[in-house]
Design a protein around this motif. Sequence first.
Motif, PDB file in Angstrom:
ATOM      1  N   ARG A   3       0.792  -1.149  -0.031  1.00 52.15           N
ATOM      2  CA  ARG A   3       0.114   0.003  -0.110  1.00 52.15           C
ATOM      3  C   ARG A   3       0.884   1.206   0.085  1.00 52.15           C
ATOM      4  NH1 ARG A   3      -4.580   1.322   4.540  1.00 52.15           N
ATOM      5  NH2 ARG A   3      -3.127   2.996   5.414  1.00 52.15           N
ATOM      6  N   LEU A   4       0.823   2.012  -0.978  1.00 52.52           N
ATOM      7  CA  LEU A   4       1.670   3.349  -1.213  1.00 52.52           C
ATOM      8  C   LEU A   4       0.918   4.333  -0.243  1.00 52.52           C
ATOM      9  CD1 LEU A   4       2.365   3.539  -5.018  1.00 52.52           C
ATOM     10  CD2 LEU A   4       3.709   2.771  -3.014  1.00 52.52           C
ATOM     11  N   GLU A   5       1.729   5.019   0.854  1.00 53.53           N
ATOM     12  CA  GLU A   5       1.154   6.003   1.483  1.00 53.53           C
ATOM     13  C   GLU A   5       2.153   7.264   1.488  1.00 53.53           C
ATOM     14  OE1 GLU A   5      -0.575   5.481   5.899  1.00 53.53           O
ATOM     15  OE2 GLU A   5       1.668   5.269   5.943  1.00 53.53           O
ATOM     16  N   LYS A   6       1.529   8.328   1.601  1.00 50.71           N
ATOM     17  CA  LYS A   6       2.141   9.693   1.441  1.00 50.71           C
ATOM     18  C   LYS A   6       1.861  10.399   2.872  1.00 50.71           C
ATOM     19  CE  LYS A   6       2.853  13.748  -1.219  1.00 50.71           C
ATOM     20  NZ  LYS A   6       2.561  14.299  -2.641  1.00 50.71           N
ATOM     21  N   VAL A   7       2.933  10.941   3.435  1.00 52.86           N
ATOM     22  CA  VAL A   7       2.753  11.631   4.780  1.00 52.86           C
ATOM     23  C   VAL A   7       3.356  12.995   4.771  1.00 52.86           C
ATOM     24  CG1 VAL A   7       3.397  11.787   7.289  1.00 52.86           C
ATOM     25  CG2 VAL A   7       2.663   9.549   6.262  1.00 52.86           C
ATOM     26  N   LYS A  43      11.762  11.735  12.381  1.00 51.09           N
ATOM     27  CA  LYS A  43      10.653  11.511  11.635  1.00 51.09           C
ATOM     28  C   LYS A  43      10.828  11.351  10.147  1.00 51.09           C
ATOM     29  CE  LYS A  43       7.508  13.213  14.731  1.00 51.09           C
ATOM     30  NZ  LYS A  43       7.469  12.232  15.758  1.00 51.09           N
ATOM     31  N   GLY A  44      12.027  10.929   9.745  1.00 44.12           N
ATOM     32  CA  GLY A  44      12.483  10.609   8.351  1.00 44.12           C
ATOM     33  C   GLY A  44      12.134  11.757   7.265  1.00 44.12           C
ATOM     34  N   VAL A  45      12.140  13.058   7.666  1.00 46.47           N
ATOM     35  CA  VAL A  45      11.821  14.042   6.723  1.00 46.47           C
ATOM     36  C   VAL A  45      12.901  14.118   5.615  1.00 46.47           C
ATOM     37  CG1 VAL A  45      11.516  16.784   6.387  1.00 46.47           C
ATOM     38  CG2 VAL A  45      10.472  15.221   8.388  1.00 46.47           C
ATOM     39  N   ILE A  46      12.233  14.400   4.447  1.00 49.76           N
ATOM     40  CA  ILE A  46      13.499  14.181   3.294  1.00 49.76           C
ATOM     41  C   ILE A  46      13.151  15.825   2.547  1.00 49.76           C
ATOM     42  CG2 ILE A  46      13.607  11.993   3.035  1.00 49.76           C
ATOM     43  CD1 ILE A  46      11.976  12.046   0.614  1.00 49.76           C
ATOM     44  N   LEU A  67      18.568  18.587  10.252  1.00 45.62           N
ATOM     45  CA  LEU A  67      18.357  17.502   9.341  1.00 45.62           C
ATOM     46  C   LEU A  67      19.207  17.597   8.170  1.00 45.62           C
ATOM     47  CD1 LEU A  67      14.449  17.796   9.445  1.00 45.62           C
ATOM     48  CD2 LEU A  67      15.775  15.868  10.402  1.00 45.62           C
ATOM     49  N   GLY A  68      19.927  18.825   7.935  1.00 48.20           N
ATOM     50  CA  GLY A  68      20.874  18.772   6.808  1.00 48.20           C
ATOM     51  C   GLY A  68      20.164  19.087   5.439  1.00 48.20           C
ATOM     52  N   LEU A  69      19.084  19.602   5.438  1.00 47.41           N
ATOM     53  CA  LEU A  69      18.105  19.937   4.553  1.00 47.41           C
ATOM     54  C   LEU A  69      18.184  21.235   4.052  1.00 47.41           C
ATOM     55  CD1 LEU A  69      15.354  17.309   5.193  1.00 47.41           C
ATOM     56  CD2 LEU A  69      17.202  16.968   3.622  1.00 47.41           C
ATOM     57  N   ALA A 125       4.802  17.595  -3.336  1.00 46.74           N
ATOM     58  CA  ALA A 125       5.325  17.540  -2.159  1.00 46.74           C
ATOM     59  C   ALA A 125       5.837  15.968  -2.193  1.00 46.74           C
ATOM     60  CB  ALA A 125       5.066  18.081  -1.060  1.00 46.74           C
ATOM     61  N   PRO A 126       6.964  15.319  -2.100  1.00 53.43           N
ATOM     62  CA  PRO A 126       7.389  13.962  -1.950  1.00 53.43           C
ATOM     63  C   PRO A 126       6.813  13.508  -0.601  1.00 53.43           C
ATOM     64  CG  PRO A 126       9.368  15.149  -1.806  1.00 53.43           C
ATOM     65  CD  PRO A 126       8.274  16.066  -2.162  1.00 53.43           C
ATOM     66  N   ALA A 127       6.647  12.276  -0.257  1.00 55.34           N
ATOM     67  CA  ALA A 127       6.327  11.897   0.966  1.00 55.34           C
ATOM     68  C   ALA A 127       7.462  12.201   2.014  1.00 55.34           C
ATOM     69  CB  ALA A 127       6.374  10.147   0.966  1.00 55.34           C
ATOM     70  N   GLN A 128       7.112  12.355   3.173  1.00 56.29           N
ATOM     71  CA  GLN A 128       7.908  12.749   4.252  1.00 56.29           C
ATOM     72  C   GLN A 128       8.511  14.195   4.145  1.00 56.29           C
ATOM     73  OE1 GLN A 128       6.785  10.208   6.080  1.00 56.29           O
ATOM     74  NE2 GLN A 128       8.276  10.709   7.324  1.00 56.29           N
ATOM     75  N   SER A 129       7.650  15.275   3.618  1.00 57.87           N
ATOM     76  CA  SER A 129       8.024  16.524   3.495  1.00 57.87           C
ATOM     77  C   SER A 129       7.214  17.312   4.721  1.00 57.87           C
ATOM     78  CB  SER A 129       7.225  17.013   2.361  1.00 57.87           C
ATOM     79  OG  SER A 129       7.861  16.412   1.079  1.00 57.87           O
ATOM     80  N   ILE A 130       7.898  18.565   4.688  1.00 53.46           N
ATOM     81  CA  ILE A 130       7.290  19.691   5.813  1.00 53.46           C
ATOM     82  C   ILE A 130       6.966  20.734   4.804  1.00 53.46           C
ATOM     83  CG2 ILE A 130       7.791  21.205   7.501  1.00 53.46           C
ATOM     84  CD1 ILE A 130      10.018  19.177   8.642  1.00 53.46           C
TER      85      ILE A 130
END
Length: 179
Positions: A3-7, A43-46, A67-69, A125-130
Motif C-alpha cells: 500500500r503506497l502512503e504519503k505523509v 521523523k524521516g523528513v526528506i 536535518l541537513g536539508l 511534495a514527496p512523501a515525508q515532507s514539511i
Amino acid sequence: MERLEKVVYLVRHCRASGQQPEAELTEEGKKQAQGLADFFKGKGVIHIVSSPYTRAVQSIAPAAEHLGLPVETDARLVERVLSTEDLPDWMEHLERSFSDSDKKLPGGESGREAAERGLEVLRSAPAQSILVTHGNLMALLLNHFEPDFGFEGWKALANPDIFEVRWTESERTIKRVMD
C-alpha cells in the motif's frame, strides 16, 4: 501488494512580531522554532518547503539545519489575502468565507483559490515532507481533507501548530501532532 502512503507535515509558523511578509519571529518564536527542530528528529523528513515570508522560513530553519536539508521557498504557501482593503469587520468576512469558498472580497482571493494553490504544493511534495505556511491557508488545506475543519478550527490553531496529512489511494486523514 504494498500500500503506497504519503505523509506530509503541515506546519503553521511560530510566534512572530507581525503580519507583514518581513516580520521576524519573537524571542518566544525562536524558542518554538528550536522545539520544531526537536519534534522533527527521527521523523524521516526528506524535503522542506516554506512560505517565503521571513517568519515561516525562520520557523523551520533550525529543523532544516539539524536535518541537513535546504529550505525551499514557494510563494504558493503565503498567507491568503482576504482583501487589500481595510476591513474593520474582517473576522466576520473570514468566517463567511469558510461557508462560501467562492466568496471573494476586493483585491483578495477566495478560499477555493487559496486552497488550490496550496494543494498544488501539497500534491507535488514527496512523501515525508514539511510544508510551512500560515494560519488561514493551513485551515483551508485542512478543510480540503476534513470538511468539518472550518472557521472554528482556524480559531483553534496555535503558533506553531503541526498537522500530519496522510493519504493512500483510498484514504485521507489529518491529525494534529503538535500544538
